[in-house]
Design a protein around this motif. Sequence first.
Motif, PDB file in Angstrom:
ATOM      1  N   SER A   1     -36.614  26.502 105.790  1.00  0.00           N
ATOM      2  CA  SER A   1     -37.094  27.593 107.119  1.00  0.00           C
ATOM      3  C   SER A   1     -38.047  28.541 106.185  1.00  0.00           C
ATOM      4  N   ALA A   2     -38.575  29.530 107.134  1.00  0.00           N
ATOM      5  CA  ALA A   2     -39.624  30.320 106.601  1.00  0.00           C
ATOM      6  C   ALA A   2     -38.824  31.358 105.901  1.00  0.00           C
TER       7      ALA A   2
ATOM      8  N   THR B   1     -40.560  34.199 110.546  1.00  0.00           N
ATOM      9  CA  THR B   1     -41.159  33.773 111.971  1.00  0.00           C
ATOM     10  C   THR B   1     -41.336  34.976 112.718  1.00  0.00           C
TER      11      THR B   1
ATOM     12  N   ARG C   1     -36.611  28.136 118.480  1.00  0.00           N
ATOM     13  CA  ARG C   1     -36.001  29.058 117.514  1.00  0.00           C
ATOM     14  C   ARG C   1     -34.771  28.663 116.782  1.00  0.00           C
ATOM     15  N   GLY C   2     -34.732  28.524 115.501  1.00  0.00           N
ATOM     16  CA  GLY C   2     -33.478  28.077 114.816  1.00  0.00           C
ATOM     17  C   GLY C   2     -33.629  26.545 114.683  1.00  0.00           C
ATOM     18  N   GLY C   3     -34.732  26.146 114.798  1.00  0.00           N
ATOM     19  CA  GLY C   3     -34.919  24.699 114.933  1.00  0.00           C
ATOM     20  C   GLY C   3     -35.028  23.956 113.603  1.00  0.00           C
ATOM     21  N   SER C   4     -35.155  24.496 112.669  1.00  0.00           N
ATOM     22  CA  SER C   4     -34.965  23.772 111.249  1.00  0.00           C
ATOM     23  C   SER C   4     -33.738  22.880 111.032  1.00  0.00           C
TER      24      SER C   4
ATOM     25  N   PHE D   1     -38.326  22.876 111.664  1.00  0.00           N
ATOM     26  CA  PHE D   1     -38.718  23.580 113.095  1.00  0.00           C
ATOM     27  C   PHE D   1     -39.866  23.126 113.440  1.00  0.00           C
TER      28      PHE D   1
ATOM     29  N   GLU E   1     -42.885  28.008 107.692  1.00  0.00           N
ATOM     30  CA  GLU E   1     -42.235  27.168 107.060  1.00  0.00           C
ATOM     31  C   GLU E   1     -43.220  26.368 106.041  1.00  0.00           C
TER      32      GLU E   1
HETATM   33  N1  ASP Z   1     -38.051  29.755 110.917  1.00  0.00           N
HETATM   34  C1  ASP Z   1     -37.709  29.412 112.454  1.00  0.00           C
HETATM   35  C2  ASP Z   1     -36.953  30.727 113.125  1.00  0.00           C
HETATM   36  O1  ASP Z   1     -36.800  31.687 112.852  1.00  0.00           O
HETATM   37  C3  ASP Z   1     -36.688  28.298 112.365  1.00  0.00           C
HETATM   38  C4  ASP Z   1     -35.527  28.417 111.678  1.00  0.00           C
HETATM   39  O2  ASP Z   1     -35.389  29.364 110.838  1.00  0.00           O
HETATM   40  O3  ASP Z   1     -34.509  27.488 111.699  1.00  0.00           O
HETATM   41  O4  ASP Z   1     -36.420  30.508 114.192  1.00  0.00           O
END
Ligand code: ASP
Length: 403
Positions: free
Chosen positions: A41-42, A52, A155-158, A141, A79
């Motif tokens: 992820s980032a 992000t 969001r949260g897609g990793s 992501f 990312e």
């Molecule tokens: N960096 C993206 C987010 O903050 C994806 C992730 O962290 O999964 O949503």
Amino acid sequence: MKILVQKFGGTSVSTHERRARVIDKIIKAKKSGYCPVVVVSAMGRKGEPYATDTLLSLVSEDLKKQNTLAIDLLMSCGEVLSTVVMTDELMTKGIQAVPMTGGQAGIFTDDNYNNATVLNLDGKNIIEALKENKIPIIAGFQGINDSGFITTLGRGGSDVTAALLGLSLNAEKVEIYTDVDGIMTADPRIVKDAHLIKEISYNEVFQFADQGAKVIHPRAVEIAMKHNIPLVIKNTLSDCQGTIINNTGDINLDNIITGITHMGNRVQIKVSSLQKTENDSNYSNLLNILADNFISIDLINVFPEELIFTIDGKDFEKFNKIMKNLNLIYSHIDNCSKIAIIGSRMRGIPGVMAKILKCLTNQNIKVIQTADSHTTIWCLVEGSFTEKSINALHEEFNLGKNL
Ligand code: ASP
Ligand code: ADP
Ligand code: MG
């Protein structure tokens, strides 16, 4: 080839010290005979330079609303940076690695910028790297669409990237590394004595994830569940065994409640059916019209005299405009919290809702609305009572004790 997908979240890759722990996990996997495929992820969370949310704060609200293509390009940078930094630090330790964007990793999506769906995954570059004994470090992501533009997966897609790679590479398992020991009975930031759940079913984790627990993306659970991919949630900073997610969960557990989560910023809407006579088609079609406008609603109760449901606060402005255009009047309560009490063993057990309501009432917490399914009971409360409600229910169901 014994493939293991290891996904490291934003906090896991945020500092040099933490990335050293990531490298330990990768080396351990290699020593155990796995070919690790790493998803990152980032770096960091909101406020940290390459997170992000920080990237998003660089541009105007107008761009965010009007140019989703540009926003995806911006968000994807977090990312991408992570893959290169991680590669550098692995190579410094003498471990060969190859950084890849989502597109380079063969992740092809539709054109739905900001929330794209993966249509196809062509793992040839990843397999090539593995054959050369290099570790692919893949930007989570993100993917690429038919026109060659970068898309993001929500969001949260990793987590979704990791689950999809697990599926398409036929991995032995997918490990999701984060900043907590695994899935807990409640968010440990809210409940101090929240307890680690060592084994849990896909179904219950899906409920947790879908109802607001950030710890894993619901889509990732769905993919793993559908294809029976073993999924483990672990802490990058500890050697704790984590949470194993499987079909049955822990069948020896006797507590009927597994855990509690919540979704904040909900708005309860009430539309009176008295308007139906003057404005019949608009009232009767309201739910369809909202769906056509991508406003998702829940806790829906239809009564002869009114229609009640909740929407996400971020959709309220759009909702208000639609209602004005339809000439429909409504009342609302904003900043509510939807508390979800989850447990597949509550099916058929009488008195659970009564116990929940008594517990909240004893704490002087007004329950605005309720709903239930076989595995979850929802209570809508005022947002300011979120933490108090979760803590009271956590104690009421003895979730703090060793599970
Ligand atoms: N960096 C993206 C987010 O903050 C994806 C992730 O962290 O999964 O949503
Ligand atoms: P990552 O950046 O590693 O993807 P997230 O912030 O997306 O991490 O998810 C981890 C966070 O999820 C934890 O820090 C924790 O506060 C939160 N969380 C919410 N509910 C739960 C729960 N039931 N169990 C564990 N963590 C939870
Ligand atoms: Mg996450």
